[in-house]
Scaffold this motif. Structure first.
Motif, PDB file in Angstrom:
ATOM      1  N   PHE A  42      47.891  72.024  33.206  1.00 24.59           N
ATOM      2  CA  PHE A  42      48.344  72.639  34.195  1.00 24.59           C
ATOM      3  C   PHE A  42      49.528  73.759  33.669  1.00 24.59           C
ATOM      4  CE2 PHE A  42      46.495  69.266  36.102  1.00 24.59           C
ATOM      5  CZ  PHE A  42      45.662  69.859  37.281  1.00 24.59           C
ATOM      6  N   LEU A  43      49.073  75.039  33.608  1.00 26.20           N
ATOM      7  CA  LEU A  43      50.120  76.094  32.912  1.00 26.20           C
ATOM      8  C   LEU A  43      50.436  77.560  33.645  1.00 26.20           C
ATOM      9  CD1 LEU A  43      47.647  76.222  29.816  1.00 26.20           C
ATOM     10  CD2 LEU A  43      49.535  74.853  30.026  1.00 26.20           C
ATOM     11  N   GLY A  44      51.442  77.697  33.561  1.00 29.70           N
ATOM     12  CA  GLY A  44      51.993  78.906  34.514  1.00 29.70           C
ATOM     13  C   GLY A  44      52.054  78.546  35.730  1.00 29.70           C
ATOM     14  N   ASP A  45      51.461  79.250  36.758  1.00 31.34           N
ATOM     15  CA  ASP A  45      51.253  79.082  38.129  1.00 31.34           C
ATOM     16  C   ASP A  45      50.394  77.719  38.583  1.00 31.34           C
ATOM     17  OD1 ASP A  45      52.877  81.068  38.699  1.00 31.34           O
ATOM     18  OD2 ASP A  45      51.152  82.647  39.422  1.00 31.34           O
ATOM     19  N   GLY A  46      49.571  77.419  37.359  1.00 30.62           N
ATOM     20  CA  GLY A  46      48.975  76.225  37.571  1.00 30.62           C
ATOM     21  C   GLY A  46      49.721  74.877  37.782  1.00 30.62           C
ATOM     22  N   LEU A  47      50.826  75.000  37.226  1.00 33.00           N
ATOM     23  CA  LEU A  47      51.859  73.721  37.578  1.00 33.00           C
ATOM     24  C   LEU A  47      52.050  73.630  38.952  1.00 33.00           C
ATOM     25  CD1 LEU A  47      53.733  72.035  36.087  1.00 33.00           C
ATOM     26  CD2 LEU A  47      55.430  73.906  36.109  1.00 33.00           C
ATOM     27  N   PHE A  48      52.044  74.650  39.869  1.00 34.13           N
ATOM     28  CA  PHE A  48      52.230  74.399  41.345  1.00 34.13           C
ATOM     29  C   PHE A  48      51.250  73.695  41.895  1.00 34.13           C
ATOM     30  CE2 PHE A  48      54.747  78.285  40.315  1.00 34.13           C
ATOM     31  CZ  PHE A  48      56.041  77.751  40.685  1.00 34.13           C
ATOM     32  N   GLN A  49      49.973  73.347  41.253  1.00 34.06           N
ATOM     33  CA  GLN A  49      48.934  72.492  41.908  1.00 34.06           C
ATOM     34  C   GLN A  49      49.367  71.254  41.977  1.00 34.06           C
ATOM     35  OE1 GLN A  49      44.966  72.998  40.254  1.00 34.06           O
ATOM     36  NE2 GLN A  49      45.643  75.205  39.736  1.00 34.06           N
ATOM     37  N   LEU A  50      50.409  70.558  41.139  1.00 33.77           N
ATOM     38  CA  LEU A  50      50.994  69.312  41.094  1.00 33.77           C
ATOM     39  C   LEU A  50      52.046  69.042  41.621  1.00 33.77           C
ATOM     40  CD1 LEU A  50      50.454  68.939  36.970  1.00 33.77           C
ATOM     41  CD2 LEU A  50      49.096  68.204  38.966  1.00 33.77           C
ATOM     42  N   LEU A  51      52.500  69.939  42.387  1.00 35.46           N
ATOM     43  CA  LEU A  51      53.694  69.426  43.361  1.00 35.46           C
ATOM     44  C   LEU A  51      53.299  68.706  44.538  1.00 35.46           C
ATOM     45  CD1 LEU A  51      55.762  73.040  43.536  1.00 35.46           C
ATOM     46  CD2 LEU A  51      56.239  71.110  42.143  1.00 35.46           C
ATOM     47  N   LYS A  52      54.469  67.894  44.757  1.00 42.82           N
ATOM     48  CA  LYS A  52      54.213  66.824  45.949  1.00 42.82           C
ATOM     49  C   LYS A  52      54.128  67.577  47.407  1.00 42.82           C
ATOM     50  CE  LYS A  52      56.712  63.166  43.496  1.00 42.82           C
ATOM     51  NZ  LYS A  52      57.905  62.606  43.330  1.00 42.82           N
ATOM     52  N   LYS A  62      42.163  74.318  52.504  1.00 48.41           N
ATOM     53  CA  LYS A  62      42.375  72.955  52.427  1.00 48.41           C
ATOM     54  C   LYS A  62      43.500  72.413  51.621  1.00 48.41           C
ATOM     55  CE  LYS A  62      37.780  71.135  53.901  1.00 48.41           C
ATOM     56  NZ  LYS A  62      36.590  70.378  53.597  1.00 48.41           N
ATOM     57  N   ASN A  63      44.040  71.391  51.558  1.00 48.92           N
ATOM     58  CA  ASN A  63      44.846  70.647  50.669  1.00 48.92           C
ATOM     59  C   ASN A  63      44.347  70.005  49.620  1.00 48.92           C
ATOM     60  OD1 ASN A  63      46.951  69.051  49.614  1.00 48.92           O
ATOM     61  ND2 ASN A  63      48.054  69.092  51.520  1.00 48.92           N
ATOM     62  N   ILE A  64      44.618  70.366  48.375  1.00 48.98           N
ATOM     63  CA  ILE A  64      44.110  69.711  47.181  1.00 48.98           C
ATOM     64  C   ILE A  64      44.759  68.593  46.807  1.00 48.98           C
ATOM     65  CG2 ILE A  64      43.197  72.122  46.295  1.00 48.98           C
ATOM     66  CD1 ILE A  64      45.594  71.771  44.063  1.00 48.98           C
ATOM     67  N   GLU A  65      45.436  68.081  47.376  1.00 49.87           N
ATOM     68  CA  GLU A  65      46.491  66.694  46.947  1.00 49.87           C
ATOM     69  C   GLU A  65      45.584  65.520  46.959  1.00 49.87           C
ATOM     70  OE1 GLU A  65      50.663  66.290  47.489  1.00 49.87           O
ATOM     71  OE2 GLU A  65      50.040  67.210  49.476  1.00 49.87           O
ATOM     72  N   SER A  66      44.282  65.487  48.015  1.00 51.77           N
ATOM     73  CA  SER A  66      43.437  64.211  48.082  1.00 51.77           C
ATOM     74  C   SER A  66      42.666  64.289  46.624  1.00 51.77           C
ATOM     75  CB  SER A  66      42.641  64.433  49.130  1.00 51.77           C
ATOM     76  OG  SER A  66      41.895  65.525  49.308  1.00 51.77           O
ATOM     77  N   THR A  94      59.747  64.543  38.133  1.00 48.69           N
ATOM     78  CA  THR A  94      59.776  64.033  39.200  1.00 48.69           C
ATOM     79  C   THR A  94      59.261  64.696  40.507  1.00 48.69           C
ATOM     80  OG1 THR A  94      62.176  64.593  39.635  1.00 48.69           O
ATOM     81  CG2 THR A  94      61.598  62.506  38.376  1.00 48.69           C
ATOM     82  N   ASP A  95      59.275  66.096  40.383  1.00 46.93           N
ATOM     83  CA  ASP A  95      58.566  66.907  41.338  1.00 46.93           C
ATOM     84  C   ASP A  95      57.217  66.897  41.651  1.00 46.93           C
ATOM     85  OD1 ASP A  95      61.043  68.092  42.082  1.00 46.93           O
ATOM     86  OD2 ASP A  95      61.088  69.269  40.244  1.00 46.93           O
ATOM     87  N   LEU A  96      56.471  66.409  40.459  1.00 46.90           N
ATOM     88  CA  LEU A  96      55.046  66.378  40.348  1.00 46.90           C
ATOM     89  C   LEU A  96      54.402  65.081  41.115  1.00 46.90           C
ATOM     90  CD1 LEU A  96      54.811  67.774  36.865  1.00 46.90           C
ATOM     91  CD2 LEU A  96      55.147  69.044  38.872  1.00 46.90           C
ATOM     92  N   GLY A  97      53.216  65.201  41.561  1.00 49.39           N
ATOM     93  CA  GLY A  97      52.623  64.236  42.372  1.00 49.39           C
ATOM     94  C   GLY A  97      51.712  63.221  41.198  1.00 49.39           C
ATOM     95  N   LEU A  98      51.625  63.678  40.201  1.00 48.67           N
ATOM     96  CA  LEU A  98      50.974  62.773  39.129  1.00 48.67           C
ATOM     97  C   LEU A  98      51.597  62.417  37.951  1.00 48.67           C
ATOM     98  CD1 LEU A  98      47.183  64.227  39.563  1.00 48.67           C
ATOM     99  CD2 LEU A  98      47.895  62.322  40.301  1.00 48.67           C
ATOM    100  N   PRO A  99      51.340  61.610  37.190  1.00 47.69           N
ATOM    101  CA  PRO A  99      52.084  61.337  35.948  1.00 47.69           C
ATOM    102  C   PRO A  99      51.296  62.252  34.839  1.00 47.69           C
ATOM    103  CG  PRO A  99      50.697  59.081  36.547  1.00 47.69           C
ATOM    104  CD  PRO A  99      50.754  60.250  37.583  1.00 47.69           C
ATOM    105  N   VAL A 100      52.268  62.999  34.123  1.00 49.77           N
ATOM    106  CA  VAL A 100      51.701  63.763  33.141  1.00 49.77           C
ATOM    107  C   VAL A 100      52.206  63.515  32.010  1.00 49.77           C
ATOM    108  CG1 VAL A 100      51.529  65.559  35.144  1.00 49.77           C
ATOM    109  CG2 VAL A 100      53.788  65.483  33.880  1.00 49.77           C
ATOM    110  N   LYS A 101      51.718  64.182  30.880  1.00 48.35           N
ATOM    111  CA  LYS A 101      52.383  64.311  29.665  1.00 48.35           C
ATOM    112  C   LYS A 101      52.851  65.690  29.304  1.00 48.35           C
ATOM    113  CE  LYS A 101      51.623  63.345  24.794  1.00 48.35           C
ATOM    114  NZ  LYS A 101      51.154  62.999  23.653  1.00 48.35           N
ATOM    115  N   ILE A 102      54.021  65.644  29.114  1.00 47.75           N
ATOM    116  CA  ILE A 102      54.794  67.093  28.855  1.00 47.75           C
ATOM    117  C   ILE A 102      54.846  67.432  27.427  1.00 47.75           C
ATOM    118  CG2 ILE A 102      57.001  68.244  28.948  1.00 47.75           C
ATOM    119  CD1 ILE A 102      57.838  66.392  31.452  1.00 47.75           C
ATOM    120  N   ILE A 103      54.190  68.376  27.154  1.00 49.25           N
ATOM    121  CA  ILE A 103      54.110  68.866  25.878  1.00 49.25           C
ATOM    122  C   ILE A 103      54.936  70.320  25.722  1.00 49.25           C
ATOM    123  CG2 ILE A 103      51.975  67.841  25.217  1.00 49.25           C
ATOM    124  CD1 ILE A 103      50.573  70.427  25.809  1.00 49.25           C
ATOM    125  N   SER A 104      55.073  70.721  24.567  1.00 43.77           N
ATOM    126  CA  SER A 104      55.838  72.038  24.281  1.00 43.77           C
ATOM    127  C   SER A 104      54.720  73.152  24.142  1.00 43.77           C
ATOM    128  CB  SER A 104      56.582  72.043  22.904  1.00 43.77           C
ATOM    129  OG  SER A 104      55.774  71.828  21.894  1.00 43.77           O
TER     130      SER A 104
END
Length: 121
Positions: A42-52, A62-66, A94-104
């Protein structure tokens, strides 16, 4: 060694306004059903897909959280975000709804090279 092709799906769009987010998740789930190893970035604005706690009442979408919460049930657990995108949006893991791996950002090219197929949404 697995004969299944690995797939990396790059999510670069905000969660609502277009069908890109839903389309990317549909592709990820479909690939997983066929036992293809799937990773998501999830890059750039795609990061907002993961917000809680998405609130889509006023957008008419439709909400994509499900769909996102179903990813682990489909063995899709390799989810990546870039440190630079988190920092640019004043977000943390902690703002994200799923566990992620953070990379540079510099590790992104290695991630791209490590997959047989890269799809961008």
């Amino acid at each position: 060694m697995s004969d299944k092709k690995s797939v990396l799906i790059l999510n670069q769009h905000a969660p609502y306004g277009t069908s890109n987010a839903r389309d990317a998740l549909d592709v990820a789930l479909t690939c997983s059903i066929f036992e293809m190893p799937v990773s998501l970035a999830f890059l750039g604005d795609g990061l907002f897909q993961l917000l809680k706690n998405h609130n889509t009442q006023q957008t008419g979408h439709k909400n994509i959280e499900s769909m996102l919460s179903a990813l682990p049930m489909y063995d899709i657990e390799k989810i990546f975000v870039c440190t630079e995108d988190l920092e640019a949006n004043a977000l943390s893991e902690t703002d994200l709804g799923l566990p992620v791996k953070i990379i540079s950002q510099s590790d992104l090219s290695k991630l791209l090279d490590s997959h047989d197929t890269v799809l961008t949404f």
